[in-house]
Design a protein around this motif. Structure first.
Motif, PDB file in Angstrom:
ATOM      1  N   ASN A   1       0.768   2.937   8.880  1.00  0.00           N
ATOM      2  CA  ASN A   1       0.031   1.797   8.329  1.00  0.00           C
ATOM      3  C   ASN A   1       0.467   0.500   8.987  1.00  0.00           C
ATOM      4  O   ASN A   1      -0.343  -0.401   9.242  1.00  0.00           O
ATOM      5  CB  ASN A   1       0.268   1.734   6.820  1.00  0.00           C
ATOM      6  N   TRP A   2       1.752   0.400   9.308  1.00  0.00           N
ATOM      7  CA  TRP A   2       2.292  -0.800   9.960  1.00  0.00           C
ATOM      8  C   TRP A   2       1.903  -0.864  11.440  1.00  0.00           C
ATOM      9  O   TRP A   2       1.537  -1.929  11.952  1.00  0.00           O
ATOM     10  CB  TRP A   2       3.808  -0.805   9.806  1.00  0.00           C
ATOM     11  N   LEU A   3       1.945   0.292  12.108  1.00  0.00           N
ATOM     12  CA  LEU A   3       1.662   0.319  13.540  1.00  0.00           C
ATOM     13  C   LEU A   3       0.166   0.361  13.856  1.00  0.00           C
ATOM     14  O   LEU A   3      -0.285  -0.233  14.852  1.00  0.00           O
ATOM     15  CB  LEU A   3       2.335   1.540  14.185  1.00  0.00           C
TER      16      LEU A   3
ATOM     17  N   VAL B   1      -8.572   6.781  -2.542  1.00  0.00           N
ATOM     18  CA  VAL B   1      -8.515   7.466  -1.239  1.00  0.00           C
ATOM     19  C   VAL B   1      -7.108   7.986  -0.968  1.00  0.00           C
ATOM     20  O   VAL B   1      -6.921   9.127  -0.521  1.00  0.00           O
ATOM     21  CB  VAL B   1      -8.974   6.510  -0.115  1.00  0.00           C
ATOM     22  N   VAL B   2      -6.099   7.163  -1.238  1.00  0.00           N
ATOM     23  CA  VAL B   2      -4.713   7.585  -1.015  1.00  0.00           C
ATOM     24  C   VAL B   2      -4.342   8.717  -1.970  1.00  0.00           C
ATOM     25  O   VAL B   2      -3.644   9.665  -1.583  1.00  0.00           O
ATOM     26  CB  VAL B   2      -3.748   6.393  -1.187  1.00  0.00           C
ATOM     27  N   HIS B   3      -4.797   8.648  -3.212  1.00  0.00           N
ATOM     28  CA  HIS B   3      -4.526   9.721  -4.163  1.00  0.00           C
ATOM     29  C   HIS B   3      -5.137  11.038  -3.693  1.00  0.00           C
ATOM     30  O   HIS B   3      -4.543  12.111  -3.874  1.00  0.00           O
ATOM     31  CB  HIS B   3      -5.068   9.349  -5.545  1.00  0.00           C
TER      32      HIS B   3
ATOM     33  N   GLU C   1       0.805  -1.224   0.000  1.00  0.00           N
ATOM     34  CA  GLU C   1       0.000   0.000   0.000  1.00  0.00           C
ATOM     35  C   GLU C   1       0.835   1.270   0.000  1.00  0.00           C
ATOM     36  O   GLU C   1       0.350   2.340  -0.380  1.00  0.00           O
ATOM     37  CB  GLU C   1      -0.955  -0.027   1.194  1.00  0.00           C
ATOM     38  N   VAL C   2       2.112   1.168   0.418  1.00  0.00           N
ATOM     39  CA  VAL C   2       2.958   2.357   0.404  1.00  0.00           C
ATOM     40  C   VAL C   2       3.238   2.812  -1.033  1.00  0.00           C
ATOM     41  O   VAL C   2       3.527   3.995  -1.277  1.00  0.00           O
ATOM     42  CB  VAL C   2       4.280   2.093   1.162  1.00  0.00           C
ATOM     43  N   ILE C   3       3.104   1.886  -2.002  1.00  0.00           N
ATOM     44  CA  ILE C   3       3.265   2.237  -3.404  1.00  0.00           C
ATOM     45  C   ILE C   3       2.177   3.220  -3.828  1.00  0.00           C
ATOM     46  O   ILE C   3       2.395   4.086  -4.683  1.00  0.00           O
ATOM     47  CB  ILE C   3       3.225   0.982  -4.301  1.00  0.00           C
TER      48      ILE C   3
ATOM     49  N   THR D   1      -3.730   6.995   6.010  1.00  0.00           N
ATOM     50  CA  THR D   1      -4.245   7.875   4.955  1.00  0.00           C
ATOM     51  C   THR D   1      -4.749   9.187   5.548  1.00  0.00           C
ATOM     52  O   THR D   1      -4.484  10.270   5.010  1.00  0.00           O
ATOM     53  CB  THR D   1      -5.380   7.174   4.187  1.00  0.00           C
ATOM     54  N   LEU D   2      -5.472   9.075   6.667  1.00  0.00           N
ATOM     55  CA  LEU D   2      -6.004  10.266   7.331  1.00  0.00           C
ATOM     56  C   LEU D   2      -4.876  11.182   7.812  1.00  0.00           C
ATOM     57  O   LEU D   2      -4.989  12.413   7.742  1.00  0.00           O
ATOM     58  CB  LEU D   2      -6.894   9.850   8.506  1.00  0.00           C
TER      59      LEU D   2
END
Length: 488
Positions: A439-441, A375-377, A301-303, A448-449
């Protein structure tokens, strides 16, 4: 005579002021060239065995042939954006007793030995050697190899003929996109159809003569075109053209920012450096098509952040990192005018913000690959507007190198300094690191927020940030005026 030309080229290159001032950059370019050469060499040697392992029921040569069309068209698009004709400083030579035909032949011969032509050979030659060792017909492999080499050279000369033709460039882009769509939705086996042509060349190596004739024709066309232009009066005479002015009345809605925005829009459309940079918008917008269709990256997802920041911020990065160097040719005159510096910077901020929002809207179809991407965009768009615009404007206070707007943008490092390399860390890596860690933690939604909140904080603090950045520009104004007066 050829050796004399080479000596002049060598002296011109190493005695230039640009070489003396950019030794580190030249070393870096050599490093990248060696890296790509080594990468192609490794893939060329191991490509046969990798394909044999991944597709045990298919012939590796047939697989390579099936994708040569994309390689050729993609190479032509890449050259259109980045390659320029290696023109010597021929004005002093035209008053000497040297045949113009020799000068033209040297220019064309030099283009045949360019980086673009040589790099592909690091793949094709080792791959051909492996094919011969694996028992393929020697004459067939050599015929295939020479055909590929002739095609590379033909693409080189074809590029010089269509280089200024936007219709030709649009056609190439359409071929690439059309081929990708046809292949992705399995409407037609286009790679297999084109590959059969190269399979035929392997089976009938005598067909290499056809491609030799094509190369000869393209060479002659280039020779005639250049030969007609190598005249002293053509080089020193100024051509008067009627300037076509676009209707920019819509900018009047932006109030006192309108004059600056009009100047920037005219600068972008009328100059070669900025105009060729505009084509990079399409590449940035389509950046995600390289990552999102790959199943291996589907859950990375970091991509999404990398693509989101880059695709919505392509113009922001390409245009913003050279503020105020774009105006370096007339910066002294600009700074003598009676206006508030904040208006000048606010106009740059406005253009970058509009571009970020527009590129996000154009990238909405990426939702096809999943709602998370959209959403990420969106969060990346907010982050670009609130954070990266201010970061890149602040980085502009350290710009000290003049830019020649008459040269192409791609592979042109004029005006590039340490700040352009350093600024990439906060622009790209910082949001990826923040997103990846949270995202990992915690979770994807909170990560994203967080990006969006950071962007909104930057938007809320816009006036204070701009005031601080403006003070920095005013403080460095005379230093930049002096720096832009220096010739590269």
């Amino acid at each position: 005579m050829i050796s004399h030309f080479l000596k002049l080229e060598w002296k011109q290159y190493f005695r230039s002021a640009n070489w003396q001032k950019s030794v580190f950059l030249n070393i870096l370019l050599v490093f990248f060239a060696l890296y790509f050469a080594a990468s192609f060499l490794v893939v060329g040697i191991g490509g046969y065995f990798i394909l044999k392992k991944q597709f045990p029921d298919q012939d590796p040569l047939v697989l390579v042939n099936s994708f040569l069309m994309y390689a050729i068209v993609g190479d032509l698009v890449f050259r259109y954006l980045m390659q320029k004709l290696p023109v010597m400083n021929i004005k002093p030579l035209l008053v000497l007793p040297i045949k113009k035909s020799k000068i033209v032949h040297f220019i064309l011969a030099k283009s045949s030995l360019s980086f673009f032509n040589i790099m592909g050979l690091f793949f094709y030659i080792p791959f051909s050697v492996v094919l011969i060792k694996e028992g393929y017909d020697v004459s067939g492999v050599l015929g295939w190899l020479f055909t590929v080499i002739l095609i590379i050279q033909s693409v080189n000369f074809l590029n010089f003929l269509i280089n200024k033709n936007n219709i030709a460039f649009g056609t190439l882009i359409a071929i690439l996109l059309g081929g990708y769509i046809v292949q992705y939705f399995e409407l037609f086996n286009l790679p297999g159809f084109v590959g059969t042509g190269f399979d035929f060349i392997y089976q009938n190596p005598i067909t290499v003569i056809v491609f030799a004739i094509i190369l000869l024709v393209l060479y002659v066309l280039n020779y005639k075109q250049l030969r007609n232009e190598v005249y002293l009066d053509a080089l020193i005479s100024e051509k008067t053209k009627e300037v076509s002015s676009a209707d920019l009345s819509f900018t009047e809605r932006l109030g006192d920012l309108a004059p600056f925005i009009k100047n920037d829009l005219r600068l972008m459309w009328r100059n070669k450096r900025t105009k060729s940079g505009i084509w990079m918008l399409a590449l940035g917008l389509l950046y995600g098509l390289y990552f999102y269709p790959q199943s291996a990256l589907k859950d990375v997802e970091v991509i999404y952040v990398l693509v989101g920041i880059f695709s919505t911020g392509t113009f922001l990065i390409n245009f913003g990192q050279f503020i105020p160097a774009w105006d370096s040719s007339y910066y002294k005159m600009l700074m003598s005018q009676n206006f508030k510096y904040e208006r000048y910077l606010k106009s740059k901020f406005t253009i970058m913000t509009i571009s970020v929002v527009a590129l996000f809207l154009l990238g909405i179809p990426y939702v096809y690959f999943g709602w998370k991407i959209l959403v990420v965009h969106f969060a990346a768009m907010i982050y670009n507007v609130g954070v990266n615009t201010h970061v890149i404007l602040y980085g502009g206070t350290f710009n000290r190198k003049k830019i020649n707007l008459d040269e192409k943008a791609a592979f042109n490092f004029q005006g590039t300094g340490a700040v352009q390399w350093i600024i990439g860390f906060p622009l790209m890596l910082l949001p990826m690191a923040i997103f990846g860690l949270i995202n990992w933690l915690v979770s994807f939604e909170i990560a994203t927020l967080t990006l969006a909140i950071l962007g909104f904080i930057g938007i809320a603090l816009h006036k204070k940030l701009m005031a601080s950045i403006t003070k920095k520009y005013i403080k460095n104004k005379y230093v930049m005026i002096h720096a832009f007066n220096q010739e590269n």
